[in-house]
Design a protein around this motif. Structure first.
Motif, mmCIF file in Angstrom:
data_model
loop_
_atom_site.group_PDB
_atom_site.id
_atom_site.type_symbol
_atom_site.label_atom_id
_atom_site.label_comp_id
_atom_site.label_asym_id
_atom_site.label_seq_id
_atom_site.Cartn_x
_atom_site.Cartn_y
_atom_site.Cartn_z
ATOM 1 N N VAL A 1 44.736 43.029 26.703
ATOM 2 C CA VAL A 1 45.622 43.017 27.752
ATOM 3 C C VAL A 1 45.391 44.334 28.540
ATOM 4 O O VAL A 1 45.557 45.484 27.817
ATOM 5 C CB VAL A 1 47.228 42.680 27.260
ATOM 6 C CG1 VAL A 1 47.834 43.831 26.430
ATOM 7 C CG2 VAL A 1 48.052 42.464 28.248
ATOM 8 N N ASN A 2 45.862 44.033 29.552
ATOM 9 C CA ASN A 2 46.000 45.705 30.693
ATOM 10 C C ASN A 2 47.476 45.283 31.198
ATOM 11 O O ASN A 2 47.628 44.648 32.294
ATOM 12 C CB ASN A 2 44.958 45.514 31.857
ATOM 13 C CG ASN A 2 45.125 46.761 32.724
ATOM 14 O OD1 ASN A 2 46.194 47.381 32.701
ATOM 15 N ND2 ASN A 2 44.212 47.121 33.416
ATOM 16 N N SER A 3 48.397 45.958 30.466
ATOM 17 C CA SER A 3 49.878 45.623 31.046
ATOM 18 C C SER A 3 49.946 46.313 32.582
ATOM 19 O O SER A 3 51.020 45.734 33.121
ATOM 20 C CB SER A 3 50.529 46.363 30.253
ATOM 21 O OG SER A 3 50.410 47.817 29.984
ATOM 22 N N GLY A 4 49.111 46.870 33.185
ATOM 23 C CA GLY A 4 49.201 47.180 34.592
ATOM 24 C C GLY A 4 48.445 46.453 35.508
ATOM 25 O O GLY A 4 48.786 46.500 36.760
ATOM 26 N N ALA A 5 47.838 45.365 35.086
ATOM 27 C CA ALA A 5 46.932 44.688 35.817
ATOM 28 C C ALA A 5 47.438 43.670 36.655
ATOM 29 O O ALA A 5 48.763 43.087 36.006
ATOM 30 C CB ALA A 5 45.682 44.215 34.908
ATOM 31 N N SER A 6 47.339 43.275 37.920
ATOM 32 C CA SER A 6 47.879 42.240 38.492
ATOM 33 C C SER A 6 46.813 41.023 38.599
ATOM 34 O O SER A 6 47.186 39.901 39.199
ATOM 35 C CB SER A 6 48.052 42.495 40.070
ATOM 36 O OG SER A 6 46.682 43.035 40.673
ATOM 37 N N ARG A 7 45.649 41.249 37.905
ATOM 38 C CA ARG A 7 44.757 40.191 38.039
ATOM 39 C C ARG A 7 43.763 40.299 36.778
ATOM 40 O O ARG A 7 43.851 41.112 35.973
ATOM 41 C CB ARG A 7 43.922 40.193 39.289
ATOM 42 C CG ARG A 7 43.197 41.386 39.580
ATOM 43 C CD ARG A 7 42.257 41.235 40.890
ATOM 44 N NE ARG A 7 42.289 42.824 41.339
ATOM 45 C CZ ARG A 7 41.396 42.997 42.419
ATOM 46 N NH1 ARG A 7 40.862 41.969 43.119
ATOM 47 N NH2 ARG A 7 41.293 44.142 42.722
ATOM 48 N N PHE A 8 42.851 39.312 36.846
ATOM 49 C CA PHE A 8 41.946 39.328 35.249
ATOM 50 C C PHE A 8 40.680 40.285 35.594
ATOM 51 O O PHE A 8 40.353 40.277 36.998
ATOM 52 C CB PHE A 8 41.274 38.068 35.040
ATOM 53 C CG PHE A 8 42.480 36.903 34.812
ATOM 54 C CD1 PHE A 8 43.079 36.669 33.737
ATOM 55 C CD2 PHE A 8 42.848 36.159 35.839
ATOM 56 C CE1 PHE A 8 43.828 35.663 33.586
ATOM 57 C CE2 PHE A 8 43.724 34.880 35.700
ATOM 58 C CZ PHE A 8 44.398 34.878 34.282
ATOM 59 N N ALA A 9 40.034 40.976 34.674
ATOM 60 C CA ALA A 9 39.136 41.908 34.871
ATOM 61 C C ALA A 9 38.002 41.458 33.814
ATOM 62 O O ALA A 9 37.938 41.529 32.647
ATOM 63 C CB ALA A 9 39.418 43.257 34.613
ATOM 64 N N ILE A 10 36.605 41.071 34.316
ATOM 65 C CA ILE A 10 35.686 41.030 33.503
ATOM 66 C C ILE A 10 34.864 42.234 33.187
ATOM 67 O O ILE A 10 34.338 42.960 34.339
ATOM 68 C CB ILE A 10 34.708 39.913 34.080
ATOM 69 C CG1 ILE A 10 35.348 38.455 34.664
ATOM 70 C CG2 ILE A 10 33.357 39.637 33.315
ATOM 71 C CD1 ILE A 10 35.904 37.876 33.762
#
Length: 181
Positions: A50-59
């Motif tokens: 998890v990236n708690s600051g993300a707004s989208r998925f990251a590959i």
């Protein structure tokens, strides 16, 4: 003869439980529900964090041989600028996935998901796991991939499950990744 299809491939899927500042980690739910959701077996090395600051998925394209934790992990360990694998050299050593990250990202975006490629898996547990996995994959001639997901507050659980299912379909279409019914 010829109708047997390709041999099955193993994918090891990992996620994390809660940690400092994240009381509900989406990766725990995704990993726990993935088998039921997909209704098929898929094998290789696939990790979620998890990236708690993300707004989208990251590959994630790569991992760096550096453990610099911004907060202690669940065992209380908080390394600072420490090589993950000292035998690999210094903290600037990078390992990259052999998978076509840009192609994977474009295929998922085409399916309507908010997704990006990333060259920075952070320096916390996600990067630590990915670095080890990429090293293992290189030594064993297999592939490894790490995907960061946002919190369920940002992208709901059903959409995240659909994303993971679509990711597995995209990976299955690539050479070396096979889904068996």
């Amino acid at each position: 003869m010829g109708s047997e299809g390709p041999a099955a491939v193993t994918i090891h899927v990992t996620g994390f439980k809660k940690f400092h500042g994240v009381s509900e980690n989406p990766t725990e739910t995704i990993v726990n529900k993935l088998k039921e959701y997909m209704k098929r077996m898929v094998y290789q090395k696939l990790h979620f964090g998890v990236n708690s600051g993300a707004s989208r998925f990251a590959i994630e394209h790569q991992a760096i041989n550096e453990a610099t934790f911004r907060c202690p992990d669940e065992m209380g360990w908080k390394p600072q600028k420490v090589p993950i694998i000292p035998a690999d050299g210094g903290i600037s050593r990078i390992r990259e996935t052999s998978l076509p990250v840009e192609e994977i990202t474009k295929a998922l975006a085409k399916k309507g998901f908010e997704v990006m490629t990333s060259d920075d898996a952070g320096r916390f547990v996600c990067n630590y796991v990915y670095y080890h996995s990429l090293r293992f994959a290189e030594q064993n001639m297999i592939t490894s991939l790490f995907v960061h997901v946002p919190l369920f507050l940002t992208i709901d659980e059903e959409t995240q499950m659909q994303f993971v299912a679509s990711l597995l379909e995209v990976l299955a279409a690539l050479s070396g990744w096979i889904c068996a019914a």
